[in-house]
Write a protein that holds these residues in place. Structure first.
Motif: not given
Ligand SMILES: Cc1cc2nc3c(=O)[nH]c(=O)nc-3n(C[C@H](O)[C@H](O)[C@H](O)COP(=O)(O)OP(=O)(O)OC[C@H]3O[C@@H](n4cnc5c(N)ncnc54)[C@H](O)[C@@H]3O)c2cc1C
Length: 557
Positions: A76, A80, A85, A89, A552
């Protein structure tokens, strides 16, 4: 004296590993641990164990205290604050979850991993290993029966009907040309650093170029623009120096771009340097006494017991303080393009070929919108190479049992040999040194590579386009020079890929900074840029980041 006759030999093995840095060595050991019968050959253009980057630099490994920080907490934070992004992930989650396993493996392979840990970013610690890390792993590999060919470079890959069949290469001491037949290939040849910063100089991109020529897809080629602050005379790197930057009038300029603590240098620090100097407020200095992390010496020298490192850094720091009387800094281009595209199993788009470590860190998409290593994630370079090696090694150990040797196209081998040796037989032309220097002139300026604009990128690309025809005019005096010619060719190719990719991405995100598109654009640019060689043309496309499948997501989702 120039060579006239080329001796050719054929070598057969189950699995060929190109590159004997920490990635290639760890993959070899992993294969043998999982399938002792598999024949494994490491081909390294220098000397495996001494070559590669893991023994050149800090040797700092990222450590996660998984009792305090869960892998998801870090993912996360990373999505961020660092990868913005654009990261895969799933890969980052797997990497963090395997942290203890990787450190245990390194210890098992004879690397001394200290227990005292120093906090770094908001959730990470680091531990320092010594410069003999790769030698220890080579010893284990040799004991397990891995074979080595040093001073031999892989110049191209052999592909038959879309499947890997082996590779071509040559010995840089005696000029023997080799046709390697293998069922699987693991490429572990490192990233592209354009021979600019001396400690990164083994990253010359010829493995990237070989994969590209063979038809492997590339991803994130525009993220090959890492820069760091360096002292002006000694060229010593100043890690974390961006926290204490001042202009020539004594004004703190860090506060202009950094409003909260960040894990590492950002491209906005480089842009700030550029803007201040352009406005006549340079040179820029560090006030290193304001932040214990910035001088770095205490940590590198005394935090861990590293006898080889201690001697190395003592000489390095002493040299820096002798030739640099103050703390003036400039951003220096490092590069680190690592674009060979791999899936979560480290498979490239060529059947039977894997790519690991610095060759595919960006191409794996794990680090997101940042050049990697270190990808604003200090201590992740070595561990990412070990991570990728363990995954690829386990997969290859199994896959080799069900894979047969593809037939080799002898006409293809003949052409590759002629292409490889062509510079040696050319009487007139340009030297590798001259061509590399011209590529460096285009790629190094901050305003071309880090603080970009459409206009400047187009101009840089035009210059690279003008250099492309010179590749077929490269001439070599000897075999070492011939290798430099192939590296020069790779640099032209990688620079083209980088500038074309950067022109496509019309936004700013993470490290990627466009003066003409300063905002992050999640509506249009949650995409990876991919490119590929199609019959000699560099063809670009985009892939949607599967953001809705990741835990996320950016605020608008
Ligand atoms: C100065 C410096 C400091 C660093 N500090 C840290 C740190 O503190 N912590 C950290 O985690 N990471 C650090 N890194 C990064 C880390 O060292 C790398 O991410 C890691 O070692 C990459 O391993 P690799 O095996 O993928 O690639 P490399 O180490 O680059 O190995 C690639 C190997 O392939 C060989 N090769 C290349 N092309 C060919 C070819 N065509 N044929 C045959 N062989 C070929 C090369 O000679 C080389 O030996 C640092 C790097 C540098 C340069």
């Amino acid at each position: 004296m120039k060579q006239t006759k080329i001796v050719q030999k054929k070598i057969e093995t189950d699995i060929l590993i190109a590159g004997g840095g920490i990635g290639g060595l760890s993959a070899a050991v992993t294969i043998k641990e999982n399938n002792p019968e598999a024949e494994v050959l490491i081909v390294e253009k220098q000397t495996a164990g001494y070559a590669g980057k893991a023994n050149k630099g800090g040797g700092v490994l990222q450590y996660f205290d998984l009792e305090k920080t869960t892998p998801m907490d870090f993912v996360a934070y990373h999505a961020n604050m660092v990868g913005c992004y654009l990261g895969n992930q799933n890969m980052m989650l797997k990497y963090v979850a395997m942290n203890n396993e990787m450190l245990d493996k390194l210890e098992e392979w004879g690397v001394k991993v200290p227990k005292n840990r120093i906090p770094t970013g908001p959730m990470t610690y680091m531990v320092g290993v010594d410069l003999d890390i790769t030698l220890q792993v080579r010893k284990v590999a040799a004991k397990l029966g891995v074979k080595f060919m040093d001073k031999t470079t892989i110049s191209d890959l052999l592909v038959t009907n879309g499947k890997i069949a082996g590779a071509a290469g040559y010995n840089i001491l005696d000029g023997t040309f080799y046709e390697f037949n293998s069922k699987l290939v693991i490429m572990a040849t490192g990233s592209q650093n354009y021979r600019v910063a001396s400690m990164w100089s083994n990253g010359r991109g010829d493995g990237i170029a070989a994969a590209y020529r063979a038809g492997a897809q590339m991803r994130n080629p525009e993220f090959g623009n890492f820069s760091q602050l360096f002292r002006v005379n000694s060229n010593r790197e100043c890690v974390f120096g961006e926290n204490v930057m001042y202009d020539a009038y004594g004004e703190n300029i860090t506060k202009n771009f950094r409003r909260f603590p960040e894990a590492d240098i950002s491209s906005s620090a480089v842009a700030e340097w550029y803007n201040q100097v352009s406005a006549g407020r340079g040179p820029i200095y560090l006030h290193i006494d304001e932040n214990p992390m910035t001088s770095n010496e205490e940590m590198m020298l005394h935090a861990w017991e590293r006898p080889y490192g201690l001697r190395f850094w003592e000489i390095d720091f002493e040299k820096a303080s002798t030739v640099d009387k103050d703390w003036e800094v400039v951003p220096g281009f490092v590069g680190e393009q690592s674009p060979v595209k791999v899936d979560e199993e480290m498979r490239t788009t060529i059947d039977g070929m894997y790519a690991i470590g610095d060759l595919s860190y960006g191409g794996s998409a794990a680090p997101g919108a940042v050049p990697a290593p270190p990808g604003r994630n200090r201590g992740s370079g070595i561990l990412n190479a070990v991570f990728a090696a363990i995954i690829a090694g386990r997969n290859a150990a199994l896959a080799v049992k069900q894979t047969s040797q593809q037939p080799v196209d002898t006409a293809q081998v003949k052409t590759l040999k002629e292409n490889a040796f062509a510079p040696l037989f050319r009487e007139k032309g340009i030297t590798a040194k001259e061509l590399i220097s011209q590529v460096q002139d285009v790629i190094c300026p901050v305003e071309n590579s880090v603080y970009m604009s459409g206009h400047r990128l187009e101009s840089a690309l035009r210059k690279i386009e003008q250099l492309k025809p010179l590749v077929s005019e490269l001439k070599a005096e000897d075999l070492h020079d011939m290798l430099s010619c192939h590296e020069a060719e790779a640099m032209v190719l990688c620079a083209e890929m980088q500038f074309r990719g950067a022109l496509m991405r019309k936004e700013s995100r993470g490290w990627f900074l466009r003066e003409d598109y300063p905002q992050m654009d999640n509506d249009n640019w949650l995409k990876w840029i991919v490119c590929k060689n199609e019959n000699g043309t560099m063809v670009f496309d985009t892939e949607e980041v599967p953001i809705d499948t990741y835990p996320i997501q950016p605020p608008r989702f």
